[in-house]
Design an enzyme around this catalytic site. Sequence first.
Site, PDB file in Angstrom:
ATOM      1  N   GLU A 244       0.869  -1.277  -0.010  1.00  0.00           N
ATOM      2  CA  GLU A 244       0.051   0.217  -0.065  1.00  0.00           C
ATOM      3  C   GLU A 244       0.741   1.217  -0.002  1.00  0.00           C
ATOM      4  O   GLU A 244       1.669   1.500   0.751  1.00  0.00           O
ATOM      5  CB  GLU A 244      -0.828   0.029   1.312  1.00  0.00           C
ATOM      6  CG  GLU A 244      -1.749   1.027   1.464  1.00  0.00           C
ATOM      7  CD  GLU A 244      -2.683   1.425   0.383  1.00  0.00           C
ATOM      8  OE1 GLU A 244      -3.435   0.395   0.022  1.00  0.00           O
ATOM      9  OE2 GLU A 244      -2.803   2.604  -0.072  1.00  0.00           O
ATOM     10  N   THR A 286      -6.295   0.918  -4.971  1.00  0.00           N
ATOM     11  CA  THR A 286      -5.664  -0.384  -4.866  1.00  0.00           C
ATOM     12  C   THR A 286      -6.129  -1.506  -5.759  1.00  0.00           C
ATOM     13  O   THR A 286      -5.253  -2.270  -6.174  1.00  0.00           O
ATOM     14  CB  THR A 286      -5.842  -0.883  -3.238  1.00  0.00           C
ATOM     15  OG1 THR A 286      -5.582   0.275  -2.364  1.00  0.00           O
ATOM     16  CG2 THR A 286      -5.275  -2.041  -2.962  1.00  0.00           C
ATOM     17  N   HIS A 402      -1.493   3.215   4.747  1.00  0.00           N
ATOM     18  CA  HIS A 402      -2.362   4.020   4.211  1.00  0.00           C
ATOM     19  C   HIS A 402      -2.598   5.466   4.757  1.00  0.00           C
ATOM     20  O   HIS A 402      -2.344   5.492   5.857  1.00  0.00           O
ATOM     21  CB  HIS A 402      -3.714   3.055   4.110  1.00  0.00           C
ATOM     22  CG  HIS A 402      -4.677   3.653   3.204  1.00  0.00           C
ATOM     23  ND1 HIS A 402      -5.422   4.486   3.481  1.00  0.00           N
ATOM     24  CD2 HIS A 402      -5.065   3.088   2.194  1.00  0.00           C
ATOM     25  CE1 HIS A 402      -6.320   5.003   2.541  1.00  0.00           C
ATOM     26  NE2 HIS A 402      -6.295   3.804   1.635  1.00  0.00           N
ATOM     27  N   ASP A 462       1.278  -0.063  -5.012  1.00  0.00           N
ATOM     28  CA  ASP A 462       0.109   0.011  -5.763  1.00  0.00           C
ATOM     29  C   ASP A 462       0.038   1.556  -6.192  1.00  0.00           C
ATOM     30  O   ASP A 462      -0.778   1.712  -7.326  1.00  0.00           O
ATOM     31  CB  ASP A 462      -1.161  -0.254  -4.849  1.00  0.00           C
ATOM     32  CG  ASP A 462      -1.444   0.436  -3.582  1.00  0.00           C
ATOM     33  OD1 ASP A 462      -0.658   1.335  -3.419  1.00  0.00           O
ATOM     34  OD2 ASP A 462      -2.651   0.367  -3.080  1.00  0.00           O
ATOM     35  N   HIS A 463       0.489   2.511  -5.480  1.00  0.00           N
ATOM     36  CA  HIS A 463       0.201   3.895  -5.989  1.00  0.00           C
ATOM     37  C   HIS A 463       0.909   4.741  -4.886  1.00  0.00           C
ATOM     38  O   HIS A 463       1.251   4.464  -3.798  1.00  0.00           O
ATOM     39  CB  HIS A 463      -1.323   4.223  -6.129  1.00  0.00           C
ATOM     40  CG  HIS A 463      -2.121   3.981  -4.942  1.00  0.00           C
ATOM     41  ND1 HIS A 463      -2.119   4.951  -3.747  1.00  0.00           N
ATOM     42  CD2 HIS A 463      -2.944   3.054  -4.511  1.00  0.00           C
ATOM     43  CE1 HIS A 463      -2.904   4.291  -2.846  1.00  0.00           C
ATOM     44  NE2 HIS A 463      -3.364   3.089  -3.479  1.00  0.00           N
TER      45      HIS A 463
HETATM   46  C1  GP9 Z   1      -8.892  -1.114   1.081  1.00  0.00           C
HETATM   47  C2  GP9 Z   1      -7.381  -0.756   0.731  1.00  0.00           C
HETATM   48  C3  GP9 Z   1      -7.159   0.621   0.564  1.00  0.00           C
HETATM   49  O1  GP9 Z   1      -9.477  -2.107   0.935  1.00  0.00           O
HETATM   50  O2  GP9 Z   1      -7.149  -1.769  -0.111  1.00  0.00           O
HETATM   51  O3  GP9 Z   1      -7.604   1.209  -0.722  1.00  0.00           O
HETATM   52  P1  GP9 Z   1      -7.361   2.494  -1.291  1.00  0.00           P
HETATM   53  O4  GP9 Z   1      -7.792   3.626  -0.382  1.00  0.00           O
HETATM   54  O5  GP9 Z   1      -5.874   2.682  -1.318  1.00  0.00           O
HETATM   55  O6  GP9 Z   1      -7.726   2.254  -2.577  1.00  0.00           O
HETATM   56 MN    MN Z   2      -4.070   1.443  -2.018  1.00  0.00          MN
END
Ligand code: GP9
Ligand code: MN
Length: 616
Positions: A244, A286, A402, A462-463
């Site tokens: 993440e 994600t 996150h 992921d980003h």
């Molecule tokens: C949600 C988690 C975070 O299940 O994978 O998602 P994001 O906010 O990064 O899209």
């Molecule tokens: Mn994410």
Amino acid sequence: MKMNGIDFMKYCLHPISLLLIILFIKLTAFQIIIFDNKSFFHILLVEFPLWALTVIILTMIFKKRTWLAIWTYYLFLSILFIVVLYYTRYFSTVPSYYDVKQIYQSNSVGGTVALLGTPFDYLFFLDVILIIPLIWYFSKEGRSLSFSNARGWAIGFSCFGLLMTIIAFRYPLIDVSYFAKKHGYIQSQIVQAFERSIGKALASNDDLSEQKIEELKGNSYVPFTEHASYGLARNRQVFTIQVESLQKFVINLKINNHEITPNLNALLKDSAYFNNVYQQIGAGNTSDAEWLMHTSLYPEGMDPTVNLIDGSEIPSLVRTLEKNGYGTATYHADDINYWNRDQLYPSLGFDYVYTNKEIPNVKEIGFGPADEVLFEYVESQLPKQLKKHNLMYSNIITLTNHTPFEMPKNYQTLKLPERFHDTYVGNYLQSVHYTDQQIGLFIEQLKQRGLYENSVILIYGDHSGLHGAPVTANDKKLLKSLLGHEYNMNDRFIVPVLFTAPGIFTGETNSQLGGQIDLMPTLLNLLGIEHESQMIGHNLFQYEKNLLGMRYYLPGGSFISDNAIYTAPSAKLSASIYNRKTMKQVKNVEGLQQKMNYTLMIMQHSDYIRMKETKN
Ligand code: GP9
Ligand code: MN
């Protein structure tokens, strides 16, 4: 009928006129803040008619309680504008009705929403309060809101609104924000809804072969099985760790001699490291990264791709590995319904799905159990899976790092100088450090179980985590002090990619351009496995050149090529070209138009495959 001065004043002071003036001011504020549009005539002719038409229609429908109907409409507009404002601040793109539908997803990211607002934003509610005395005054006077020429006004606004909508339909919808700025917010929604309903989107059946796509990217095509990397990691256990919000700039970064990611840095010596791979996610964040990883197709962009999936079978990395003897498992410690994973995972075809129902909800940080709980859970499942399957594919999606990256103090183990304390950047580095530590412990476990030596472990971000309004001026200063230059698009969009395979790789760094779309073909090539359906990405070990599209986080029509980043015109900014290496703005780049066309062709072809495979 001739109108004298007194009649004219009466007309202007008619409550409906006052209400329309208030609406116009409100719309102007919205246009200036969201689109930087200060053109009086554009607002009056393109934007105003359709919003104003609603007011007139309300007076015609609600003969009684007209005030209440209009007041509710103005309240609705205030809420809508605030939502659009916050969304735009966070995602740098103007949301469509589709994204607003998705807003419930922000339950889990509630902490960030609080960072997006300023008290001034609530001025959008000023009119809702101001018209209350107006209501009181006029209802005391017993004056109704009906007026004789309502029908005339309605016809006038309808004609203008219709004309502007017809004009909007004549333009291609490549970037929704830019389209909304040029042709009106409501019109952009109408055109989008229409295109979706007829399933047009951007797909096109150009039937580009793999060979043709490589040529458009600037490469000479080599058959998959003839690549030098083909089968290097055959019959190894496979792990993908999608981390993440992990950005590349933290790798090998030190502050006062303390590494941010000591474990990933140490892992590099057993890895092939790609340091020029760009995120390509759209509105699905994600889940779009999961999509890219498992299909090598572009995400839809304006809509989370997972919203187009209904659980029915689609060709995927998972299914291909399964056909080649792998058991397949996916792990993510969040609700299965978030990002429609209850549909995504059956579509991709995982044998085992573990979410927050199975992974114990203990040691919560942010909105789920901490990454240590996730990795311990993977370790607990592996032995029984390996009894059943000789080979396992384990897909692990971390969660702790996150936004807003706030960790309990006892989890903040990175020694940071005072100036980073309690800043967004400081919090980010602390939480990256935590996740890095957990990845290190997991690798240690694999070593102890004798699995590491016979595994290929793909680790990627992921980003970005650092973007949008939560990054303050002070955060930018801190980033500049870390990076030695202004925080730029490369720092933001490049995610680290490690193919860790002990005995095969010995720490080489590869700097050719890549995107998340390339992860699946690269992994399959290493495993010596062919995929039945066409992949849009390519094997990063084989090809030097690339041409990448990005939607949503860059305006539609943007591309990244070996030497340039082109950002198409957006709601607020005109088009720009950057030298990708120096990130300095340049006037032109060789073959600009051609690259734009090729990128669109590739993306449209990808959309065509996606629509065929998902029937959406
Ligand atoms: C949600 C988690 C975070 O299940 O994978 O998602 P994001 O906010 O990064 O899209
Ligand atoms: Mn994410």
